[in-house]
Design a protein around this motif. Sequence first.
Motif, PDB file in Angstrom:
ATOM      1  N   VAL A  79       3.121  10.490   2.015  1.00 18.98           N
ATOM      2  CA  VAL A  79       2.465  10.300   0.725  1.00 18.98           C
ATOM      3  C   VAL A  79       2.597   8.877   0.213  1.00 18.98           C
ATOM      4  CG1 VAL A  79       2.368  11.057  -1.675  1.00 18.98           C
ATOM      5  CG2 VAL A  79       2.839  12.721   0.145  1.00 18.98           C
ATOM      6  N   GLU A  80       3.811   8.402   0.005  1.00 15.57           N
ATOM      7  CA  GLU A  80       3.989   7.113  -0.662  1.00 15.57           C
ATOM      8  C   GLU A  80       4.277   6.003   0.334  1.00 15.57           C
ATOM      9  OE1 GLU A  80       7.032   8.181  -3.513  1.00 15.57           O
ATOM     10  OE2 GLU A  80       5.518   8.210  -5.091  1.00 15.57           O
ATOM     11  N   LYS A  81       5.512   5.542   0.386  1.00 21.88           N
ATOM     12  CA  LYS A  81       5.923   4.468   1.281  1.00 21.88           C
ATOM     13  C   LYS A  81       7.423   4.600   1.500  1.00 21.88           C
ATOM     14  CE  LYS A  81       7.089   1.110  -2.311  1.00 21.88           C
ATOM     15  NZ  LYS A  81       7.321   2.153  -3.316  1.00 21.88           N
ATOM     16  N   CYS A  93      -1.410   0.359   6.786  1.00 18.02           N
ATOM     17  CA  CYS A  93      -1.813   0.949   5.509  1.00 18.02           C
ATOM     18  C   CYS A  93      -0.850   0.569   4.389  1.00 18.02           C
ATOM     19  CB  CYS A  93      -1.923   2.465   5.620  1.00 18.02           C
ATOM     20  SG  CYS A  93      -0.406   3.305   6.140  1.00 18.02           S
ATOM     21  N   THR A 136      -0.545   7.678   1.330  1.00 15.54           N
ATOM     22  CA  THR A 136      -1.594   8.543   0.761  1.00 15.54           C
ATOM     23  C   THR A 136      -2.191   9.489   1.806  1.00 15.54           C
ATOM     24  OG1 THR A 136      -3.292   6.825   1.088  1.00 15.54           O
ATOM     25  CG2 THR A 136      -2.169   6.883  -1.040  1.00 15.54           C
ATOM     26  N   GLY A 137      -1.324  10.080   2.603  1.00 19.77           N
ATOM     27  CA  GLY A 137      -1.766  11.063   3.598  1.00 19.77           C
ATOM     28  C   GLY A 137      -1.733  10.567   5.024  1.00 19.77           C
ATOM     29  N   ASP A 138      -1.768   9.253   5.235  1.00 18.05           N
ATOM     30  CA  ASP A 138      -1.658   8.734   6.603  1.00 18.05           C
ATOM     31  C   ASP A 138      -0.312   9.135   7.209  1.00 18.05           C
ATOM     32  OD1 ASP A 138      -4.126   7.509   6.496  1.00 18.05           O
ATOM     33  OD2 ASP A 138      -3.317   5.616   5.749  1.00 18.05           O
ATOM     34  N   GLY A 168       0.824  -1.194   0.000  1.00 22.06           N
ATOM     35  CA  GLY A 168       0.000   0.000   0.000  1.00 22.06           C
ATOM     36  C   GLY A 168       0.865   1.253   0.000  1.00 22.06           C
ATOM     37  N   ASP A 169       0.241   2.402   0.075  1.00 16.65           N
ATOM     38  CA  ASP A 169       0.930   3.688   0.193  1.00 16.65           C
ATOM     39  C   ASP A 169       0.309   4.473   1.339  1.00 16.65           C
ATOM     40  OD1 ASP A 169       2.953   3.864  -1.921  1.00 16.65           O
ATOM     41  OD2 ASP A 169       1.277   3.700  -3.319  1.00 16.65           O
TER      42      ASP A 169
END
Length: 236
Positions: A40-42, A50, A34-36, A31-32
């Motif tokens: 953004v990414e990983k 996530c 994405t804001g968590d 996953g990435d």
Amino acid sequence: RVDAQLGRVVNALRQAGMWDDTALFFFSDHGDFTGDYGLVEKNQNTFEDCLTRVPLVVKPPAALGAKVGVRDALVELIDFPATVEALAGIEPGHTHFGRSLLPLLTGKVQEHRDAVFCEGGRLIGEKHGRDYERDEDLTPAMVYWPREYLQDQELPVLGKATMCRTSQFKYVRRLMEPDELYDLGRDPQELHNVTGEQAYADVLARMRERMLTFYQETCDVVPHDQDKRWMRKGKS
């Protein structure tokens, strides 16, 4: 767009009369953020849910008699090829550590693994593992300049790390940085590292022992086929 493209595949299988006989697997490798966590990414050595708890949708052939529904069992990506082998009747000629998901899909079992694992990061000096190919590519004009620049320094950035996750806890062993332990029942967002809390000393010991077992079980394998040169030498 991904859903639409998958729909085209499904429709084509139905129109060809192949849907009932087809096994379809839909999943992601990771996953990435994405804001968590404000990211953004990983990263190569981060293991929040996530990133590591990704969707897996399986539509087995109708003849299998699978039970429709959602499973909460712990599974790993390596279980995908093991499941394909079981469906196709393939006996692998090498040792791997995947486990077929067929018993889980048919409802014969409810649990699949007691723990799952992820590995990532690299050692200091392992520049061949960086995200770009040439030194001249690393310039402040790069969108990834901050991350890439730090990776080239003699710092414990993206260092080797391994995650062990059970249904209740997540332990991250870091080679060059502090370890992490999260109580997923009380702290599902993994915000409070409890490695230093006495109340979790036994849990930490069990998770470390489980990780050691994982490495001993998977660190080396014996080839299935003997070396023919050795066999000829032994006979002569």
